[in-house]
Design a protein around this motif. Structure first.
Motif, PDB file in Angstrom:
ATOM      1  N   HIS A 170       3.965  11.353  18.394  1.00  0.00           N
ATOM      2  CA  HIS A 170       2.579  10.935  18.624  1.00  0.00           C
ATOM      3  C   HIS A 170       2.092  10.069  17.464  1.00  0.00           C
ATOM      4  N   TYR A 171       2.570  10.364  16.256  1.00  0.00           N
ATOM      5  CA  TYR A 171       2.189   9.585  15.075  1.00  0.00           C
ATOM      6  C   TYR A 171       2.635   8.136  15.221  1.00  0.00           C
ATOM      7  N   CYS A 175       0.194   4.734  15.425  1.00  0.00           N
ATOM      8  CA  CYS A 175       0.292   3.545  14.570  1.00  0.00           C
ATOM      9  C   CYS A 175       0.444   2.282  15.402  1.00  0.00           C
ATOM     10  N   LEU A 176       1.244   2.350  16.452  1.00  0.00           N
ATOM     11  CA  LEU A 176       1.452   1.176  17.295  1.00  0.00           C
ATOM     12  C   LEU A 176       0.161   0.753  17.984  1.00  0.00           C
ATOM     13  N   ILE A 177      -0.564   1.731  18.513  1.00  0.00           N
ATOM     14  CA  ILE A 177      -1.814   1.425  19.226  1.00  0.00           C
ATOM     15  C   ILE A 177      -2.885   0.945  18.253  1.00  0.00           C
ATOM     16  N   PHE A 237       1.082  -1.464  12.558  1.00  0.00           N
ATOM     17  CA  PHE A 237       2.011  -1.489  13.683  1.00  0.00           C
ATOM     18  C   PHE A 237       3.442  -1.241  13.193  1.00  0.00           C
ATOM     19  N   CYS A 238       3.821  -1.940  12.125  1.00  0.00           N
ATOM     20  CA  CYS A 238       5.181  -1.808  11.588  1.00  0.00           C
ATOM     21  C   CYS A 238       5.385  -0.473  10.874  1.00  0.00           C
ATOM     22  N   TYR A 239       4.324   0.061  10.291  1.00  0.00           N
ATOM     23  CA  TYR A 239       4.434   1.344   9.579  1.00  0.00           C
ATOM     24  C   TYR A 239       4.816   2.454  10.563  1.00  0.00           C
TER      25      TYR A 239
END
Length: 299
Positions: A170-171, A175-177, A237-239
């Motif tokens: 979920h993490y 981050c992506l969203i 996003f990349c993280y």
């Protein structure tokens, strides 16, 4: 600018990019047999130096911003193609497609906008004296190469990594969203504020006036805020793909340059010189956030 400062600035830029590239080249693809991050650093500086030769020879700064955009776009395309070519060995890195598309869309829009603007105006006042000095002018182009590499650091690592996550927590999805949301909002703010200022300046009745409408009513530099926000979006996003935390240096570097070096300080000084005796401007300046759009009830 003193010769030593110019040479130190160029050498320091190369050293910093090289140091980061060497430390971050493990667990990544190779491009033309070169570790991917090292290739990216060499490519970024190389493109800028090639265009510098033309710029210094013809004493023009018209292609400076366009060169940065071209470097972002071409580098993104190279890494996307390289990722596709490595598909059979490591699986398709979908991040190359998404991140590369984000950067290409942004760079094409901003690069074309800045190129058209400098052509319409005829010159960029930042370079009037600078372009006469070989080493000072070279340092500026070298710093631009470093700017591309550092700002894009998180994206480059995610795009060139051979470690593909098959399952996300979920993490990761958060981050992506969140990163995507930051990018979309930042991109829209930058585009809208640039368009509003262009329309304002083209109106003959606004000649000699400063803009304080639209997004510019809530921030004195909303376009810069949008730029910073979208790069933080790419980092977040990349993280989510587990790139190192140090890659936040990218958006922080952009923030530093715009806040303290080549962006806001120059524009603020120019506006103060032009409108410093205008009570309406002084009120606007005291009531309006310098960067982050903010509602001021005193307006």
């Amino acid at each position: 600018m003193p010769l030593k400062t110019s040479i130190f600035g160029s050498a320091g830029s190369i050293f910093l990019a090289g140091f980061i590239a060497l430390l971050s080249s493990e667990n990544g693809y190779t491009v033309m047999g070169i570790p991917s991050l090292i290739f990216c650093a060499i490519y970024s500086f190389g493109i800028h130096w090639i265009f510098f030769i033309h710029a210094y020879s013809y004493q023009t700064e018209h292609y400076f911003d366009a060169t940065g955009s071209f470097t972002y776009i071409s580098l993104s395309l190279i890494l996307i193609i390289n990722s596709i070519n490595n598909y059979s060995d490591n699986g398709l890195n979908i991040y190359s497609l998404i991140i590369g598309s984000m950067v290409i869309i942004w760079a094409m829009r901003l690069g074309s906008f800045l190129f058209k603007r400098v052509k319409e105006v005829g010159q960029d006042i930042r370079f009037i004296e600078m372009k006469k000095d070989f080493f000072w002018f070279l340092m500026t182009w070298t710093l631009s190469g470093l700017w591309v590499f550092l700002t894009y650091a998180a994206g480059l690592l995610a795009m060139t990594s051979v470690s593909i996550e098959n399952s996300f927590s979920h993490y990761h999805y958060f981050c992506l969203i969140l990163g995507s949301l930051f990018w979309v909002i930042g991109f829209l703010i930058e585009v809208i504020s640039d368009h509003q200022k262009k329309v304002f300046r083209r109106n003959e009745s606004n000649k000699g006036k400063f803009i304080k409408t639209g997004l510019w009513a809530w921030s004195r530099h909303p376009n810069y805020f949008g730029n910073i926000l979208l790069w933080f979006g790419i980092f977040v996003f990349c993280y989510g793909y587990d790139v190192p935390l140090w890659t936040i240096i990218g958006p922080l570097w952009t923030t530093f340059l715009l806040l303290f070096v080549s962006g806001i300080p120059l524009l603020e000084a120019s506006a103060d010189k032009k409108y410093g005796d205008d009570p309406e401007y002084l009120q606007y300046k005291s009531n309006t956030s310098v960067l982050v759009p903010w509602f001021n009830p005193s307006k």
